[in-house]
Scaffold this active site. Structure first.
Site, mmCIF file in Angstrom:
data_model
loop_
_atom_site.group_PDB
_atom_site.id
_atom_site.type_symbol
_atom_site.label_atom_id
_atom_site.label_comp_id
_atom_site.label_asym_id
_atom_site.label_seq_id
_atom_site.Cartn_x
_atom_site.Cartn_y
_atom_site.Cartn_z
ATOM 1 N N ARG A 151 -22.420 -14.471 -63.707
ATOM 2 C CA ARG A 151 -22.068 -13.337 -64.575
ATOM 3 C C ARG A 151 -20.582 -13.010 -64.480
ATOM 4 O O ARG A 151 -19.935 -12.737 -65.491
ATOM 5 C CB ARG A 151 -22.911 -12.111 -64.200
ATOM 6 C CG ARG A 151 -24.331 -12.263 -64.679
ATOM 7 C CD ARG A 151 -25.267 -11.144 -64.260
ATOM 8 N NE ARG A 151 -26.545 -11.345 -64.958
ATOM 9 C CZ ARG A 151 -27.584 -10.523 -64.883
ATOM 10 N NH1 ARG A 151 -27.537 -9.440 -64.131
ATOM 11 N NH2 ARG A 151 -28.683 -10.784 -65.571
ATOM 12 N N TYR A 182 -25.336 -14.913 -73.107
ATOM 13 C CA TYR A 182 -26.010 -15.602 -71.988
ATOM 14 C C TYR A 182 -25.731 -14.974 -70.627
ATOM 15 O O TYR A 182 -24.933 -14.073 -70.512
ATOM 16 C CB TYR A 182 -25.784 -17.111 -72.015
ATOM 17 C CG TYR A 182 -24.402 -17.702 -71.905
ATOM 18 C CD1 TYR A 182 -23.295 -17.023 -71.453
ATOM 19 C CD2 TYR A 182 -24.232 -19.059 -72.262
ATOM 20 C CE1 TYR A 182 -22.072 -17.644 -71.354
ATOM 21 C CE2 TYR A 182 -23.001 -19.681 -72.162
ATOM 22 C CZ TYR A 182 -21.926 -18.967 -71.705
ATOM 23 O OH TYR A 182 -20.726 -19.586 -71.604
ATOM 24 N N GLU A 183 -26.462 -15.432 -69.645
ATOM 25 C CA GLU A 183 -26.436 -14.833 -68.291
ATOM 26 C C GLU A 183 -26.795 -13.341 -68.335
ATOM 27 O O GLU A 183 -26.221 -12.547 -67.592
ATOM 28 C CB GLU A 183 -25.062 -15.014 -67.629
ATOM 29 C CG GLU A 183 -24.614 -16.437 -67.447
ATOM 30 C CD GLU A 183 -25.587 -17.293 -66.644
ATOM 31 O OE1 GLU A 183 -26.417 -16.728 -65.916
ATOM 32 O OE2 GLU A 183 -25.523 -18.511 -66.787
ATOM 33 N N GLY A 184 -27.750 -13.008 -69.149
ATOM 34 C CA GLY A 184 -28.123 -11.597 -69.298
ATOM 35 C C GLY A 184 -27.301 -10.993 -70.420
ATOM 36 O O GLY A 184 -26.100 -10.756 -70.257
#
Lengths: 597, 597
Positions: A295, A439-441
């Site tokens: 993140r 992406y990545e949350g």
């Protein structure tokens, strides 16, 4: 064609003058990371980025990856570039020497991440994913697995992936269907389909090490029954070279909006052999090791793309002749003035500059904190640093990537119609930057992480790691009259952040919906105040330098002060808007029935 | 694959209940434009858009246009769709019956523009450009040219273009190099290269009529020496059918970020035969006839794309199961709740709804004003309407397209990773929406038009056309206690708009840079306040309807009131931010030397 020049002057300013990164040499293992060494490493990194990665950025965008029968071909030049990356030993730059790394500070890793994403984000993702996998293996895998896999990954010989998402679940991984069945030899058999696997298959390395979330037969339902497995594409043979092909195959690659040169794969696991990483059913914990680092890395992607887009906007604004300055002709020898004379053009550029330079300082600072977490001898200091990193991770991920997209869009706008044409390269920045918000949350999830997890954690201890030193710095700074023009608006914004925190914490206790409703406004306020704090720090350094004498760099430091002024006058007031929106609560967004939309 | 359903219920609400569009039947020539007729026209338009244009939107994006040896091939299905458009007589729907049009109000033309851009923006541009060219010819060309060209264009047999931009000049057309030399027969020979010519070449029509800006040999330098010419691709023969090929050729088409199915052409004019439209050296005036209408049309593109993107975000948010509501499980029979239960998802959707419905009312209102300009018997009323249109044109162009891109991006975000995949169609909306911020005068230019041209015009007369009735409506509305929750914040925002106006006008007189520096903030404030005004009007109507009885449509009107509440609580406060930024003046953006960027 876009250009890129690594902003080393600004990077050195941040590292040496603002963050005092030379203090890292006092940590065990970093004794050699002197400013001189760092400088020469960064010069080499700049060469790689400017001369190797940037020249294949647009061609990679145009060509994209190609898929045929399970095989993925990366665009022309990517293999050669990867080999140079490998030769340079960049993958292990900030990794544990025990596994072949060079053990430089993570701070420098953050800089490298920025430069690589500025020059070629799609390329940077291949080693980026490997890095995430290396971190999870190092933190959670058995000694045997570490010894077997890490040196190969550190040397760039093998790459890595993170396999989380399935067609029906992204955010809510508890819905996962991929299964792992134990074998007699202590390994497992993994079966299932994963989607959106970046770098899942490609032709850059001789092996690919997948870290796969799957459910054991005896696992509890939902997210608590998920375990992490290491599944290599080729099973290593007795010489630890790629041997028998494992039951993992790329089913197809996605056609995407951007990051065209990075293969986004559907990965089919069919009775594939794998090994447990960490404890059974504790896969999410292991995954978060990877994910938190990832993140922050994605936040740096936002910064990196903003930086290169801004650079190219500046070049064009100085070059493009159109119209005359409202205050009178500036270039009488030319048919028109360069558009940089126009106020609104400058506003656009200043926004880029003020965000990028402030975010750079904040991002590298978090990088330094990671070094403290890993190396500081005092456990209290380690905990404090860890709190700071945990708190700022969602802010950096979401605020930096939202702004990355915004600055890329604004920079494209500078080019007028040319910005819309692929050949000019500006549209690629926008398209590449877009994924980082997802992406990545997705960024909404980051905001929930901030208000729902980080804010209440340990009764607000994480928040205090931020609020207390900022409060102290504001108080100390207000004694200098020359700083008041920065301190006063920043203190007001900080006050709103604190007030918003109190309201969200209080309301959120009785009605969690209220915290959810406030989350994105709150995260944005946090981002603005954090970057504002960096600007205060930078102004103070710049003023000191100007007072001391700058060796001919007055213009650089003077620019810092002026940019800080722009930030507090033109960007920080967004806090007022977000605060007012936040304070109005959840009602107006929850009131509609689903059918009324 | 995205869906699209023309929002006829909301459109009828705006036309009939909010704007009282039936009043148009009192204007000479519009006697037949009753609500019933309008309703049936719009139902037909909806069918065309939903069943013909929308199904080829994504395939057009994927296939794009193809160029070979001067010939442009549009994507599969475009010719067939165009033929249906032609058969339906849509090109002439709101055009003068003297030339074969059906003479319906422009208001309905605005609705059609929205629906077409929702369903297929790239397609909509072909007739859209023709429409612009028709307007300029009708307003400025000789009777012979009108009689010869307009019926062919009204019938969709021939299409039109606007040829302004050259490689070295977009905004600053005074730098133009294309030349026109008079011939003995009263025609001219045009030579030069134009770029970014939308629909410059294609296979939909048998002839293409280019309106070209060029300089006459005796013209004064700069923008005042520019004239407008009509240059057909094929010179009409004695039967007014396409005859000899003229010296105009498409040199190439651009590879763009979006609107892939619309050919963006480099047009080479090589001694091409053309005819003067309007007076010599007054080309810009004629061009502005086209451009002002085109700017409003582009604003409607922003609205149109926002609308379809939002619709698809709503569909997905109701369908996608992920996580549980913070307030407790909502769908216990399912593995997870639909994501529409989550506050931040709702915030995203509410933003779309609040913008789209407010902007729709404002856009159609301006459409009605254009009808008044053309048809009202009272010259004072005509002038007032014209002032209103002139004032709001840059606001609609810039604010609607900025928001169109924002809403498209937000709607894409709803889809998580799927939003980034081409197959799902959401990324197309973002890419298509992006161009609307750039073409027909980049949004920064719109803001300059607003502060530099529209604001000071006739000592602020245009502004008064907006300020006075809004002031009156606020005053009248504050007498109803139930409206205060809307009136109070709106009145505050309106006060800031007035204050900003005074400051910009005053500062701008002594330092034009100050007006330039304030321009984008000012335009944004104007957009927010205008749409806020529409929400006040809509709330009032909704409350009346609910009081009168709604024939089972309570939910619709209730949704209006709740959405208005969201707008004033969550979106209108952006005025505070922009106002503060504006008030801080030009200094912080002008202070840096060019080298300091």
């Amino acid at each position: 064609m876009p250009m890129y020049k690594a902003p080393l002057e600004d990077i050195n300013f941040v590292l040496n003058d603002v963050l005092n990164a030379q203090s890292l040499t006092q940590l065990p293992g970093f004794e050699d990371a002197t400013p001189d060494l760092v400088q020469s490493v960064l010069e080499e990194a700049a060469k790689l980025c400017e001369n190797v990665l940037q020249p294949i950025n647009r061609s990679g965008h145009e060509e994209g990856c190609h898929y045929e029968n399970g095989v993925v071909r990366t665009p022309k030049g990517f293999k050669e570039a990867y080999d140079l990356y490998k030769e340079g030993g960049w993958q292990g730059m900030a990794f544990d020497p025990e596994y072949g790394g060079q053990g430089l500070p993570h701070t420098i890793g953050f800089v490298l991440e920025e430069l690589m994403c500025s020059s070629n984000m799609a390329f940077a993702m291949y080693p980026g994913l490997t890095h995430g996998a290396m971190n999870a293996i190092r933190a959670h895998a058995s000694e045997e697995l570490k010894a077997q896999y890490l040196p190969k990954m550190v040397s760039s010989e093998w790459s890595g992936t993170m396999c989380l998402t399935e067609p029906h679940c992204g955010t809510d991984l508890g819905l996962m269907k991929t299964k792992a069945v134990p074998s007699d030899d202590g390994s497992y058999r993994i079966t299932g389909t994963k989607i959106f696997i970046s770098a899942g298959e490609h032709d850059l390395t001789s092996n690919i090490i997948h870290l796969v979330l799957a459910k054991l037969p005896d696992g509890p339902p939902g997210i608590k029954g998920v375990s992490l497995f290491l599944v290599p594409k080729f099973l290593p043979n007795e010489n630890n070279e790629p041997g028998v092909r494992n039951g993992v195959m790329c089913g197809s690659i996605e056609h995407k909006m951007g990051i065209m040169a990075n293969a986004t794969c559907v990965m089919n696991f069919d009775d594939a052999k794998g090994w447990l990483v960490g404890e059974p059913h504790k896969g999410m914990r292991a995954m978060f090791t990877m994910m938190n680092a990832a993140r922050l890395g994605v936040g740096m992607q936002g910064l990196g793309v903003a930086s290169v887009a801004y650079q190219n906007a500046v070049v064009y604004a100085k070059d493009r002749l159109q119209g005359r300055a409202l205050s009178g002709t500036k270039a009488p020898d030319k048919v028109a003035d360069p558009i940089i004379v126009h106020p609104d053009v400058r506003k656009n550029l200043m926004q880029g500059k003020a965000f990028i330079e402030g975010a750079r300082a904040l991002g590298y600072w978090v990088g330094m904190m990671i070094d403290l977490v890993e190396k500081h001898p005092d456990p209290v200091a380690r905990q404090e640093a860890d709190d700071f990193v945990a708190l700022l991770t969602p802010v950096i991920k979401a605020y930096f990537t939202d702004m990355g997209y915004e600055i890329a869009t604004n920079s494209q706008q500078m080019y007028g119609g040319h910005g819309y044409i692929r050949e000019w390269g500006m549209e690629q920045f926008v398209r590449d930057a877009r994924i980082a918000m997802i992406y990545e949350g997705a960024n909404g999830i980051q905001a929930l992480d901030l208000v729902g997890r980080k804010m209440p954690q340990n009764l607000g201890r994480l928040l205090r790691r931020f609020f207390h030193p900022m409060q102290a710095e504001l108080e100390q700074s207000q004694e200098d009259a020359a700083l008041l023009e920065f301190v006063i608006p920043l203190a007001k914004a900080f006050g709103k952040l604190q007030q918003a925190t109190a309201v969200v914490a209080q309301k959120g206790m009785s009605r969690p919906e209220e915290a959810g409703a406030a989350s994105t406004d709150y995260l944005r306020i946090f981002g603005l105040v954090s970057v504002g704090w960096m600007w205060l720090k930078m102004v103070k350094v710049a003023r000191e330098k100007l007072a001391e004498g700058t060796d001919g760099k007055d213009s650089f430091y003077d620019g810092k002060i002026k940019t800080a002024r722009f930030f507090v006058e033109k960007m920080l007031p967004e806090v007022d808007f977000r605060f007012k929106s936040l304070m109005s609560g959840a009602k107006s967004m929850m009131d509609l029935d689903a059918e009324q939309f």
